[in-house]
Design a protein around this motif. Structure first.
Motif, PDB file in Angstrom:
ATOM      1  N   VAL A 164       0.843  -1.198   0.000  1.00  0.00           N
ATOM      2  CA  VAL A 164       0.000   0.000   0.000  1.00  0.00           C
ATOM      3  C   VAL A 164       0.885   1.258   0.000  1.00  0.00           C
ATOM      4  O   VAL A 164       0.618   2.221  -0.726  1.00  0.00           O
ATOM      5  N   GLU A 165       1.946   1.221   0.790  1.00  0.00           N
ATOM      6  CA  GLU A 165       2.841   2.377   0.852  1.00  0.00           C
ATOM      7  C   GLU A 165       3.489   2.649  -0.518  1.00  0.00           C
ATOM      8  O   GLU A 165       3.577   3.797  -0.967  1.00  0.00           O
ATOM      9  N   GLN A 166       3.888   1.576  -1.212  1.00  0.00           N
ATOM     10  CA  GLN A 166       4.498   1.766  -2.536  1.00  0.00           C
ATOM     11  C   GLN A 166       3.451   2.253  -3.549  1.00  0.00           C
ATOM     12  O   GLN A 166       3.754   3.063  -4.425  1.00  0.00           O
ATOM     13  N   SER A 167       2.217   1.769  -3.403  1.00  0.00           N
ATOM     14  CA  SER A 167       1.153   2.237  -4.295  1.00  0.00           C
ATOM     15  C   SER A 167       0.905   3.728  -4.076  1.00  0.00           C
ATOM     16  O   SER A 167       0.748   4.492  -5.038  1.00  0.00           O
ATOM     17  N   ARG A 168       0.895   4.138  -2.820  1.00  0.00           N
ATOM     18  CA  ARG A 168       0.731   5.569  -2.507  1.00  0.00           C
ATOM     19  C   ARG A 168       1.855   6.388  -3.141  1.00  0.00           C
ATOM     20  O   ARG A 168       1.635   7.443  -3.733  1.00  0.00           O
ATOM     21  N   ALA A 169       3.066   5.862  -3.014  1.00  0.00           N
ATOM     22  CA  ALA A 169       4.238   6.590  -3.522  1.00  0.00           C
ATOM     23  C   ALA A 169       4.236   6.715  -5.043  1.00  0.00           C
ATOM     24  O   ALA A 169       4.949   7.548  -5.594  1.00  0.00           O
ATOM     25  N   ARG A 170       3.428   5.897  -5.721  1.00  0.00           N
ATOM     26  CA  ARG A 170       3.393   5.896  -7.190  1.00  0.00           C
ATOM     27  C   ARG A 170       2.003   6.175  -7.744  1.00  0.00           C
ATOM     28  O   ARG A 170       1.717   5.883  -8.904  1.00  0.00           O
ATOM     29  N   SER A 171       1.126   6.739  -6.913  1.00  0.00           N
ATOM     30  CA  SER A 171      -0.257   6.964  -7.336  1.00  0.00           C
ATOM     31  C   SER A 171      -0.428   8.319  -8.008  1.00  0.00           C
ATOM     32  O   SER A 171      -0.092   9.362  -7.441  1.00  0.00           O
ATOM     33  N   ALA A 172      -0.985   8.302  -9.213  1.00  0.00           N
ATOM     34  CA  ALA A 172      -1.256   9.548  -9.927  1.00  0.00           C
ATOM     35  C   ALA A 172      -2.290  10.397  -9.186  1.00  0.00           C
ATOM     36  O   ALA A 172      -2.113  11.604  -9.009  1.00  0.00           O
ATOM     37  N   VAL A 173      -3.380   9.772  -8.738  1.00  0.00           N
ATOM     38  CA  VAL A 173      -4.458  10.557  -8.104  1.00  0.00           C
ATOM     39  C   VAL A 173      -4.029  11.058  -6.721  1.00  0.00           C
ATOM     40  O   VAL A 173      -4.347  12.189  -6.336  1.00  0.00           O
ATOM     41  N   PHE A 174      -3.271  10.247  -5.984  1.00  0.00           N
ATOM     42  CA  PHE A 174      -2.752  10.722  -4.694  1.00  0.00           C
ATOM     43  C   PHE A 174      -1.900  11.971  -4.915  1.00  0.00           C
ATOM     44  O   PHE A 174      -2.006  12.950  -4.172  1.00  0.00           O
ATOM     45  N   ASP A 175      -1.072  11.943  -5.947  1.00  0.00           N
ATOM     46  CA  ASP A 175      -0.226  13.104  -6.252  1.00  0.00           C
ATOM     47  C   ASP A 175      -1.070  14.316  -6.633  1.00  0.00           C
ATOM     48  O   ASP A 175      -0.828  15.437  -6.177  1.00  0.00           O
ATOM     49  N   ILE A 176      -2.099  14.088  -7.463  1.00  0.00           N
ATOM     50  CA  ILE A 176      -2.962  15.198  -7.903  1.00  0.00           C
ATOM     51  C   ILE A 176      -3.628  15.876  -6.699  1.00  0.00           C
ATOM     52  O   ILE A 176      -3.732  17.090  -6.628  1.00  0.00           O
ATOM     53  N   ILE A 177      -4.072  15.055  -5.739  1.00  0.00           N
ATOM     54  CA  ILE A 177      -4.810  15.597  -4.596  1.00  0.00           C
ATOM     55  C   ILE A 177      -3.886  16.225  -3.547  1.00  0.00           C
ATOM     56  O   ILE A 177      -4.225  17.233  -2.933  1.00  0.00           O
ATOM     57  N   THR A 178      -2.717  15.621  -3.345  1.00  0.00           N
ATOM     58  CA  THR A 178      -1.866  16.096  -2.241  1.00  0.00           C
ATOM     59  C   THR A 178      -0.825  17.115  -2.701  1.00  0.00           C
ATOM     60  O   THR A 178      -0.169  17.739  -1.859  1.00  0.00           O
ATOM     61  N   ASN A 179      -0.666  17.238  -4.000  1.00  0.00           N
ATOM     62  CA  ASN A 179       0.239  18.260  -4.523  1.00  0.00           C
ATOM     63  C   ASN A 179      -0.575  19.164  -5.444  1.00  0.00           C
ATOM     64  O   ASN A 179      -1.777  19.002  -5.568  1.00  0.00           O
ATOM     65  N   GLN A 180       0.060  20.110  -6.047  1.00  0.00           N
ATOM     66  CA  GLN A 180      -0.691  21.076  -6.836  1.00  0.00           C
ATOM     67  C   GLN A 180      -0.566  20.785  -8.324  1.00  0.00           C
ATOM     68  O   GLN A 180       0.537  20.602  -8.832  1.00  0.00           O
ATOM     69  N   VAL A 181      -1.689  20.767  -9.000  1.00  0.00           N
ATOM     70  CA  VAL A 181      -1.679  20.648 -10.462  1.00  0.00           C
ATOM     71  C   VAL A 181      -2.169  21.974 -11.038  1.00  0.00           C
ATOM     72  O   VAL A 181      -3.235  22.463 -10.649  1.00  0.00           O
ATOM     73  N   PRO A 182      -1.407  22.578 -11.948  1.00  0.00           N
ATOM     74  CA  PRO A 182      -1.891  23.816 -12.572  1.00  0.00           C
ATOM     75  C   PRO A 182      -3.084  23.533 -13.485  1.00  0.00           C
ATOM     76  O   PRO A 182      -3.054  22.575 -14.267  1.00  0.00           O
ATOM     77  N   VAL A 183      -4.128  24.331 -13.332  1.00  0.00           N
ATOM     78  CA  VAL A 183      -5.329  24.185 -14.155  1.00  0.00           C
ATOM     79  C   VAL A 183      -5.591  25.500 -14.881  1.00  0.00           C
ATOM     80  O   VAL A 183      -5.662  26.556 -14.256  1.00  0.00           O
ATOM     81  N   ARG A 184      -5.725  25.425 -16.192  1.00  0.00           N
ATOM     82  CA  ARG A 184      -5.999  26.619 -16.998  1.00  0.00           C
ATOM     83  C   ARG A 184      -7.418  26.501 -17.533  1.00  0.00           C
ATOM     84  O   ARG A 184      -7.835  25.419 -17.983  1.00  0.00           O
ATOM     85  N   ILE A 185      -8.183  27.585 -17.447  1.00  0.00           N
ATOM     86  CA  ILE A 185      -9.571  27.566 -17.912  1.00  0.00           C
ATOM     87  C   ILE A 185      -9.744  28.600 -19.020  1.00  0.00           C
ATOM     88  O   ILE A 185      -9.382  29.767 -18.840  1.00  0.00           O
ATOM     89  N   GLU A 186     -10.272  28.168 -20.153  1.00  0.00           N
ATOM     90  CA  GLU A 186     -10.583  29.077 -21.255  1.00  0.00           C
ATOM     91  C   GLU A 186     -12.076  29.056 -21.499  1.00  0.00           C
ATOM     92  O   GLU A 186     -12.710  28.006 -21.375  1.00  0.00           O
ATOM     93  N   VAL A 187     -12.629  30.219 -21.845  1.00  0.00           N
ATOM     94  CA  VAL A 187     -14.075  30.313 -22.045  1.00  0.00           C
ATOM     95  C   VAL A 187     -14.371  30.933 -23.398  1.00  0.00           C
ATOM     96  O   VAL A 187     -13.803  31.972 -23.752  1.00  0.00           O
ATOM     97  N   GLU A 188     -15.256  30.282 -24.148  1.00  0.00           N
ATOM     98  CA  GLU A 188     -15.781  30.876 -25.374  1.00  0.00           C
ATOM     99  C   GLU A 188     -17.247  31.152 -25.096  1.00  0.00           C
ATOM    100  O   GLU A 188     -18.052  30.222 -24.982  1.00  0.00           O
ATOM    101  N   ALA A 189     -17.585  32.423 -24.898  1.00  0.00           N
ATOM    102  CA  ALA A 189     -18.941  32.787 -24.481  1.00  0.00           C
ATOM    103  C   ALA A 189     -19.657  33.528 -25.600  1.00  0.00           C
ATOM    104  O   ALA A 189     -19.062  34.326 -26.313  1.00  0.00           O
ATOM    105  N   SER A 190     -20.951  33.230 -25.760  1.00  0.00           N
ATOM    106  CA  SER A 190     -21.742  33.950 -26.762  1.00  0.00           C
ATOM    107  C   SER A 190     -23.220  33.867 -26.396  1.00  0.00           C
ATOM    108  O   SER A 190     -23.619  33.074 -25.558  1.00  0.00           O
TER     109      SER A 190
END
Lengths: 188, 188
Positions: free
Chosen positions: A162-188
């Protein structure tokens, strides 16, 4: 016979798993993936996502079938409960990522698993998203995962999986570290 | 007639939405929620989550029905494609959270939406989770959200709705900031 037993351990095709590792070692660019979801608003807090195409190992690919998922708010949160809330899908993502990694790592280490269960709970104070208290964050204040793992290895070996899975988990990393998110809007 | 039109704007019951805000203002403890998912490993990278009970407004509650979702890896990632990957569910969670907020905020501001679509893409280099390059993170390197929003307001007003939804999104906060995650294991 030994090979067959090894290949089917935990339902993981370990021969292919190791071959994939070797292939990526030889050509690291193959590991660049892009995943996607498209979403369409239905009404109120109810929307539906479609998950199908992705990019990986140098080309456009798609899942064997197209997946659709609804999300909504329950009535107590002024929705119609047509699906789980978005934040519940985050808990599902975390549980499934840790569990998939656990099965792969166990297979690679020669451990046969007989049962893996988990409960993921997230505490959230909606004073944040309701804009009523600037000191309260919008998202979960904390998440707790409780695993029950059974297999043909001592408890400390299973815990290390379990510890090794945590150390290599994509979602654990996404939640516990920061992922830059860019939002673009096309409004009309 | 005005009230009816307002109440049904974007499918959002704005009267109840504002009443909920007032109720939480009067009793901030009501906003403490706990969401949960339970997961059971099936085989290989395939597992299934159940989403049902949650806690909120001072008591145990449950969704109107129990939801089940599978996740897996595609064949190219040594799975059997019985569901999307865990990281694709993260994109779904982000899209649905931003869209639900957008509909609520538009209703509160008196804007009638006619169409909201989004595409969320996440770039990930699997050299991270494969343990082949310590400089590569496990999770997404970046996520991009592209919204198409149509409604009875000028483009800049519609764009401001998305911006306010981002500023109040639980999942956006979870992904772009850090949530502490604790993992406990009972192994046998």
């Amino acid at each position: 016979m030994t090979t067959t037993a090894k290949e089917s351990r935990n339902g993981v095709d370990t021969a292919t798993l190791f071959a994939t590792l070797d292939a990526v070692k030889a050509a690291p660019e193959a590991a660049k993936f892009q995943f996607r979801a498209t979403n369409e608003w239905i009404t109120g807090t109810h929307s539906r996502s479609t998950i199908d195409a992705f990019f990986g190992v140098g080309e456009e690919r798609s899942h064997e079938r197209t997946f659709h998922f609804d999300a909504d708010h329950p009535a107590i949160l002024v929705g119609r409960d047509n699906g789980p809330t978005p934040v519940e899908f985050v808990l599902h993502a975390l549980a499934t990522c840790l569990t998939a990694g656990l099965a792969n790592i166990a297979a690679a280490r020669g451990v046969r698993l007989t049962e893996v269960r988990s409960t993921v709970v997230g505490d959230i104070d909606l004073n944040g998203i309701l804009g009523l208290n600037p000191k309260v964050r919008n998202g979960y204040e904390g998440i707790e995962v409780r695993f029950t793992v059974k297999g043909d290895a001592p408890p400390e070996v299973l815990e290390a999986l379990v510890e090794q899975s945590r150390a290599r988990s994509a979602v654990f990393d996404i939640i516990t570290n920061q992922v830059p998110v860019r939002i673009e809007v096309e409004a009309s």
